[in-house]
Scaffold this motif. Structure first.
Motif, mmCIF file in Angstrom:
data_model
loop_
_atom_site.group_PDB
_atom_site.id
_atom_site.type_symbol
_atom_site.label_atom_id
_atom_site.label_comp_id
_atom_site.label_asym_id
_atom_site.label_seq_id
_atom_site.Cartn_x
_atom_site.Cartn_y
_atom_site.Cartn_z
ATOM 1 N N SER A 1 0.731 -1.274 -0.059
ATOM 2 C CA SER A 1 0.006 -0.174 -0.090
ATOM 3 C C SER A 1 0.957 1.405 0.048
ATOM 4 O O SER A 1 0.216 2.472 -0.208
ATOM 5 N N GLU B 1 -9.317 -5.024 6.194
ATOM 6 C CA GLU B 1 -9.805 -4.439 4.654
ATOM 7 C C GLU B 1 -11.134 -4.038 4.565
ATOM 8 O O GLU B 1 -11.282 -3.107 3.401
ATOM 9 N N LEU C 1 -9.647 -0.185 4.518
ATOM 10 C CA LEU C 1 -8.785 0.178 3.470
ATOM 11 C C LEU C 1 -9.772 0.106 2.426
ATOM 12 O O LEU C 1 -9.351 1.003 1.439
ATOM 13 N N VAL D 1 -9.134 3.506 -0.608
ATOM 14 C CA VAL D 1 -8.107 3.380 -2.081
ATOM 15 C C VAL D 1 -8.021 4.763 -2.837
ATOM 16 O O VAL D 1 -8.879 5.694 -2.716
ATOM 17 N N GLN E 1 -1.570 1.123 -8.382
ATOM 18 C CA GLN E 1 -2.744 0.768 -7.806
ATOM 19 C C GLN E 1 -3.882 0.764 -8.956
ATOM 20 O O GLN E 1 -4.597 -0.261 -9.237
ATOM 21 N N TRP F 1 -4.932 -6.832 -0.572
ATOM 22 C CA TRP F 1 -4.826 -6.194 0.740
ATOM 23 C C TRP F 1 -5.169 -7.310 1.826
ATOM 24 O O TRP F 1 -4.324 -7.359 2.698
#
Length: 293
Positions: free
Chosen positions: A32, A79, A83, A87, A174, A188
């Motif tokens: 990340s 996640e 997360l 993004v 990404q 992830w």
């Protein structure tokens, strides 16, 4: 000279313990690009969960399996609820999110397992072992063996498998990874689950040495100079950085400490890391960032 090598080898073996924590940081950073401040809390949570279950009479290997499953569930929750919402946000946003996550995990651990200190016995003696006239800690030798196996496994996972290739793609770009069909959420989840496993191993080893207590989460502070020296993107660099920190702080404590005063091992690693920042900011194995302007 024999005493010098005894101190040096003892420091190298102790440095492996720092490397185990640093590897967890590297895994998250590679996926990340953010420094996971919650890694120390994950180490604490894993160790506290393990020892609390073990004290309830659950067999060792079943306890290990349950704790590992708990860390995977924790990775899924991170996640799914954090997360996925962040993004393509700036790295500082992700960093602040992991900082808040750190306090949340510590609070969850205290609410579930309590705040008392636990002793943890892994059956590995910490008595000195004589090798070639030198006295080395049996526990440190065991920890070095565990770290070696872990590094080999992680190197295979991230260099020889589709998951590893996908992880490197996500780390590079990404949006491009998403464009070619790589599921960012899946990557992830895998990385945080593996980081949880590494945190469990590190938590058991550190918990056996220091006791399972909330100050265990502060071990992340010793991992910082390891990452600065080895590089934030290299698993091998985490090992090398840990060896350098472990050896240098022990040698400094034994040979320089009597001259300038005790306690040098508490701050010497940060001085060494500062020197590396001035000479090689990316670390020994780190990748230099190149930006188009």
């Amino acid at each position: 000279m024999e005493f010098f090598f005894e101190v040096l080898l003892g420091g190298l073996l102790a440095g492996v313990m720092y490397s185990l924590v640093a590897i967890g940081f590297v895994l998250i950073y590679k996926a990340s690009g953010v420094f996971n401040f919650a890694q120390g809390s994950m180490v604490l949570f894993a160790a506290l969960t393990f020892v609390s279950l073990l004290e309830r009479g659950i067999p060792f290997w079943l306890t290990f399996a349950i704790t590992l499953l708990t860390m995977v569930v924790l990775a899924w929750a991170i996640e799914r609820f954090m997360l996925r919402k962040l993004v393509n946000r700036p790295p500082i946003t992700l960093f602040m999110a992991t900082l808040g996550l750190s306090y949340m995990i510590e609070g969850l651990a205290q609410a579930v397992w309590g705040a008392q200190v636990h002793g943890l016995e892994l059956g590995i003696s910490d008595e000195p072992l004589e090798l070639g006239g030198m006295l080395l800690s049996q526990f440190d030798i065991f920890a070095a063996g565990v770290a070696g196996v872990l590094v080999i496994f992680l190197s295979w996972l991230f260099n020889k498998t589709r998951t590893g290739i996908s992880l490197r793609a996500v780390a590079d770009d990404q949006l491009a990874a998403l464009a070619v069909g790589i599921k960012l959420q899946r990557i992830w989840l895998i990385v945080w689950a593996v980081a949880g496993f590494v945190g469990l191993v590190a938590g058991l080893l550190w918990g056996a040495r220091l006791g399972v207590q909330f100050s265990l989460s502060l071990v992340v502070l010793k991992a910082l100079p390891v990452l600065i020296i080895g590089g934030f993107t290299s698993i091998g660099g985490a090992i090398v950085g840990g060896l350098i920190i472990g050896a240098s702080e022990k040698l400094a404590e034994v040979f320089i400490g009597p001259i300038i005063g005790g306690g040098i091992e508490n701050w010497f690693p940060y001085v060494l890391a500062l020197v590396f920042l001035l000479v090689r900011p990316a670390g020994i194995f780190g990748e230099r960032a190149i930006e188009r302007v």
